[in-house]
Scaffold this motif. Structure first.
Motif, PDB file in Angstrom:
ATOM      1  N   VAL A  13      -1.682  -5.263  -6.528  1.00 15.27           N
ATOM      2  CA  VAL A  13      -0.658  -4.337  -6.028  1.00 15.27           C
ATOM      3  C   VAL A  13      -0.066  -3.553  -7.191  1.00 15.27           C
ATOM      4  O   VAL A  13       0.070  -2.324  -7.121  1.00 15.27           O
ATOM      5  N   THR A  14       0.264  -4.244  -8.277  1.00 12.64           N
ATOM      6  CA  THR A  14       0.828  -3.563  -9.446  1.00 12.64           C
ATOM      7  C   THR A  14      -0.140  -2.516  -9.982  1.00 12.64           C
ATOM      8  O   THR A  14       0.243  -1.362 -10.216  1.00 12.64           O
ATOM      9  N   ALA A  15      -1.395  -2.898 -10.149  1.00 12.50           N
ATOM     10  CA  ALA A  15      -2.394  -1.972 -10.703  1.00 12.50           C
ATOM     11  C   ALA A  15      -2.575  -0.759  -9.803  1.00 12.50           C
ATOM     12  O   ALA A  15      -2.579   0.391 -10.280  1.00 12.50           O
ATOM     13  N   HIS A  16      -2.703  -0.976  -8.500  1.00 19.11           N
ATOM     14  CA  HIS A  16      -2.984   0.152  -7.612  1.00 19.11           C
ATOM     15  C   HIS A  16      -1.761   1.005  -7.335  1.00 19.11           C
ATOM     16  O   HIS A  16      -1.908   2.204  -7.057  1.00 19.11           O
ATOM     17  N   CYS A  17      -0.571   0.455  -7.447  1.00 23.07           N
ATOM     18  CA  CYS A  17       0.627   1.309  -7.400  1.00 23.07           C
ATOM     19  C   CYS A  17       0.596   2.289  -8.570  1.00 23.07           C
ATOM     20  O   CYS A  17       0.869   3.488  -8.405  1.00 23.07           O
ATOM     21  N   GLU A  18       0.261   1.785  -9.743  1.00 23.62           N
ATOM     22  CA  GLU A  18       0.186   2.655 -10.925  1.00 23.62           C
ATOM     23  C   GLU A  18      -0.970   3.645 -10.828  1.00 23.62           C
ATOM     24  O   GLU A  18      -0.848   4.784 -11.279  1.00 23.62           O
ATOM     25  N   ILE A  19      -2.081   3.224 -10.239  1.00 25.31           N
ATOM     26  CA  ILE A  19      -3.215   4.143 -10.055  1.00 25.31           C
ATOM     27  C   ILE A  19      -2.803   5.280  -9.124  1.00 25.31           C
ATOM     28  O   ILE A  19      -3.077   6.456  -9.402  1.00 25.31           O
ATOM     29  N   VAL A  20      -2.142   4.953  -8.025  1.00 26.98           N
ATOM     30  CA  VAL A  20      -1.674   5.993  -7.091  1.00 26.98           C
ATOM     31  C   VAL A  20      -0.754   6.969  -7.818  1.00 26.98           C
ATOM     32  O   VAL A  20      -0.877   8.191  -7.667  1.00 26.98           O
ATOM     33  N   ARG A  21       0.158   6.439  -8.617  1.00 34.28           N
ATOM     34  CA  ARG A  21       1.070   7.320  -9.370  1.00 34.28           C
ATOM     35  C   ARG A  21       0.292   8.143 -10.401  1.00 34.28           C
ATOM     36  O   ARG A  21       0.528   9.336 -10.553  1.00 34.28           O
ATOM     37  N   GLY A  22      -0.609   7.494 -11.120  1.00 31.68           N
ATOM     38  CA  GLY A  22      -1.363   8.174 -12.167  1.00 31.68           C
ATOM     39  C   GLY A  22      -2.263   9.275 -11.633  1.00 31.68           C
ATOM     40  O   GLY A  22      -2.493  10.281 -12.303  1.00 31.68           O
ATOM     41  N   LEU A  23      -2.767   9.103 -10.420  1.00 28.84           N
ATOM     42  CA  LEU A  23      -3.617  10.117  -9.800  1.00 28.84           C
ATOM     43  C   LEU A  23      -2.804  11.196  -9.090  1.00 28.84           C
ATOM     44  O   LEU A  23      -3.371  12.135  -8.542  1.00 28.84           O
ATOM     45  N   HIS A  24      -1.483  11.008  -9.069  1.00 33.86           N
ATOM     46  CA  HIS A  24      -0.577  11.970  -8.418  1.00 33.86           C
ATOM     47  C   HIS A  24      -0.994  12.211  -6.968  1.00 33.86           C
ATOM     48  O   HIS A  24      -1.095  13.350  -6.518  1.00 33.86           O
ATOM     49  N   LEU A  25      -1.216  11.104  -6.243  1.00 31.98           N
ATOM     50  CA  LEU A  25      -1.681  11.207  -4.867  1.00 31.98           C
ATOM     51  C   LEU A  25      -0.573  11.602  -3.892  1.00 31.98           C
ATOM     52  O   LEU A  25      -0.838  11.931  -2.756  1.00 31.98           O
ATOM     53  N   GLY A  26       0.646  11.547  -4.332  1.00 32.87           N
ATOM     54  CA  GLY A  26       1.760  11.970  -3.481  1.00 32.87           C
ATOM     55  C   GLY A  26       1.998  10.990  -2.345  1.00 32.87           C
ATOM     56  O   GLY A  26       1.437   9.908  -2.299  1.00 32.87           O
ATOM     57  N   GLY A  27       2.852  11.378  -1.423  1.00 30.31           N
ATOM     58  CA  GLY A  27       3.157  10.519  -0.290  1.00 30.31           C
ATOM     59  C   GLY A  27       4.269   9.550  -0.597  1.00 30.31           C
ATOM     60  O   GLY A  27       4.958   9.655  -1.611  1.00 30.31           O
ATOM     61  N   GLU A  85       6.308   6.050  -1.568  1.00 32.36           N
ATOM     62  CA  GLU A  85       6.168   5.150  -2.703  1.00 32.36           C
ATOM     63  C   GLU A  85       5.062   4.142  -2.401  1.00 32.36           C
ATOM     64  O   GLU A  85       5.020   3.597  -1.289  1.00 32.36           O
ATOM     65  N   PRO A  86       4.175   3.893  -3.344  1.00 27.16           N
ATOM     66  CA  PRO A  86       3.071   2.982  -3.060  1.00 27.16           C
ATOM     67  C   PRO A  86       3.523   1.572  -2.692  1.00 27.16           C
ATOM     68  O   PRO A  86       2.893   0.914  -1.863  1.00 27.16           O
ATOM     69  N   GLU A  87       4.626   1.097  -3.259  1.00 24.07           N
ATOM     70  CA  GLU A  87       5.130  -0.231  -2.892  1.00 24.07           C
ATOM     71  C   GLU A  87       5.512  -0.275  -1.412  1.00 24.07           C
ATOM     72  O   GLU A  87       5.294  -1.280  -0.743  1.00 24.07           O
ATOM     73  N   GLN A  88       6.072   0.825  -0.907  1.00 28.21           N
ATOM     74  CA  GLN A  88       6.445   0.878   0.507  1.00 28.21           C
ATOM     75  C   GLN A  88       5.207   0.842   1.391  1.00 28.21           C
ATOM     76  O   GLN A  88       5.185   0.175   2.423  1.00 28.21           O
ATOM     77  N   ILE A  89       4.161   1.544   0.980  1.00 27.69           N
ATOM     78  CA  ILE A  89       2.910   1.509   1.741  1.00 27.69           C
ATOM     79  C   ILE A  89       2.358   0.087   1.745  1.00 27.69           C
ATOM     80  O   ILE A  89       1.909  -0.415   2.782  1.00 27.69           O
ATOM     81  N   ALA A  90       2.406  -0.562   0.607  1.00 27.66           N
ATOM     82  CA  ALA A  90       1.862  -1.916   0.484  1.00 27.66           C
ATOM     83  C   ALA A  90       2.551  -2.896   1.427  1.00 27.66           C
ATOM     84  O   ALA A  90       1.885  -3.716   2.069  1.00 27.66           O
ATOM     85  N   ILE A  91       3.868  -2.813   1.526  1.00 29.45           N
ATOM     86  CA  ILE A  91       4.575  -3.838   2.297  1.00 29.45           C
ATOM     87  C   ILE A  91       4.866  -3.454   3.743  1.00 29.45           C
ATOM     88  O   ILE A  91       4.973  -4.324   4.597  1.00 29.45           O
ATOM     89  N   ASP A  92       4.994  -2.153   4.028  1.00 28.24           N
ATOM     90  CA  ASP A  92       5.390  -1.760   5.382  1.00 28.24           C
ATOM     91  C   ASP A  92       4.934  -0.336   5.677  1.00 28.24           C
ATOM     92  O   ASP A  92       5.756   0.565   5.828  1.00 28.24           O
ATOM     93  N   HIS A  93       3.640  -0.157   5.766  1.00 29.69           N
ATOM     94  CA  HIS A  93       3.091   1.189   5.973  1.00 29.69           C
ATOM     95  C   HIS A  93       3.546   1.826   7.281  1.00 29.69           C
ATOM     96  O   HIS A  93       3.592   3.042   7.395  1.00 29.69           O
ATOM     97  N   LEU A  94       3.907   1.010   8.270  1.00 25.06           N
ATOM     98  CA  LEU A  94       4.312   1.566   9.562  1.00 25.06           C
ATOM     99  C   LEU A  94       5.648   2.300   9.493  1.00 25.06           C
ATOM    100  O   LEU A  94       5.914   3.177  10.308  1.00 25.06           O
ATOM    101  N   ASN A  95       6.488   1.940   8.529  1.00 27.70           N
ATOM    102  CA  ASN A  95       7.788   2.592   8.389  1.00 27.70           C
ATOM    103  C   ASN A  95       7.802   3.580   7.222  1.00 27.70           C
ATOM    104  O   ASN A  95       8.746   3.631   6.445  1.00 27.70           O
ATOM    105  N   THR A  96       6.730   4.335   7.115  1.00 29.34           N
ATOM    106  CA  THR A  96       6.645   5.409   6.126  1.00 29.34           C
ATOM    107  C   THR A  96       6.418   6.713   6.881  1.00 29.34           C
ATOM    108  O   THR A  96       6.241   6.706   8.102  1.00 29.34           O
ATOM    109  N   ASP A  97       6.375   7.808   6.149  1.00 30.41           N
ATOM    110  CA  ASP A  97       6.105   9.089   6.795  1.00 30.41           C
ATOM    111  C   ASP A  97       4.613   9.447   6.748  1.00 30.41           C
ATOM    112  O   ASP A  97       4.252  10.620   6.877  1.00 30.41           O
ATOM    113  N   LEU A  98       3.759   8.448   6.622  1.00 29.01           N
ATOM    114  CA  LEU A  98       2.320   8.698   6.683  1.00 29.01           C
ATOM    115  C   LEU A  98       1.947   9.208   8.074  1.00 29.01           C
ATOM    116  O   LEU A  98       2.593   8.841   9.067  1.00 29.01           O
TER     117      LEU A  98
END
Length: 193
Positions: free
Chosen positions: A82-96, A98-111
């Protein structure tokens, strides 16, 4: 860094390590911990590169595959991944979100709803693979996912599970500050029991 002693690979000249740096922006401890078997590192790089990093025409977007990795790794309580891929998402500037929010509760995001359905499917496959059936696949199709995209999602779940188990077994130390992820996962753990 790892439970195992490393092999004699020169990190600066080993070609797969250069590929990893180009794909992720750094050389994860996950790969450093496997230097006793350079041949296996090469095989993993080919698999991960072919599925997670490369985007085929008509396939899933890189961000979707990273999000699948996050959701599965959080469900498996893999602080390292989770730590590595949160940083990868940030490093790739994928937007959207926060990756931690997607990891724990993707249903309550604006995806988009389609991405939420994809991540719910990934989480179900990761947790209860035997319960996935044709209805689950058909639901993804109703959200516009092609069979190629569904296949990529299934393989990405498998790679995430593989990486989570490997990181635990190797005792891989996170490459980045994992304090935030550890706190988030500790709140999530009771819900997963």
């Amino acid at each position: 860094m790892s439970h195992l002693k490393g092999g004699g690979i020169d990190e600066k000249t080993f070609p797969p390590f250069e590929s990893i740096r180009q794909a992720f922006g750094f050389l994860p401890n996950f790969f450093r911990a496997q230097t006793l078997r350079p041949d296996l590192i090469e095989a993993e790089v080919n698999l991960i590169g072919g599925v997670l990093v490369q985007t085929q025409e008509g396939g899933l977007e890189r961000r979707q595959k990273e999000y699948i990795f996050l959701v599965c790794s959080a469900a498996n309580m893999s602080t390292y991944c989770v730590t590595a891929h949160c940083e990868i998402v940030r490093g790739l500037h994928l937007g959207g979100p926060e990756p931690e929010q997607i990891a724990i509760d993707h249903l309550n995001t604006d995806l988009p709803m389609a991405d939420k359905a994809l991540l719910s499917f990934a989480r179900k496959l990761n947790a209860t693979a035997r319960k996935v059936d044709a209805d689950d696949i058909e639901e993804l199709r109703t959200f516009g996912f092609s069979d190629q995209q569904i296949l990529e999602a299934i393989i990405t779940v498998g790679i995430a599970h593989f990486a989570n188990v490997l990181a635990y077994g190797l005792g891989t130390v996170p490459d980045f500050d994992s304090t935030k992820v550890e706190a988030v996962l500790s709140r999530l753990e009771p819900a997963l029991r």
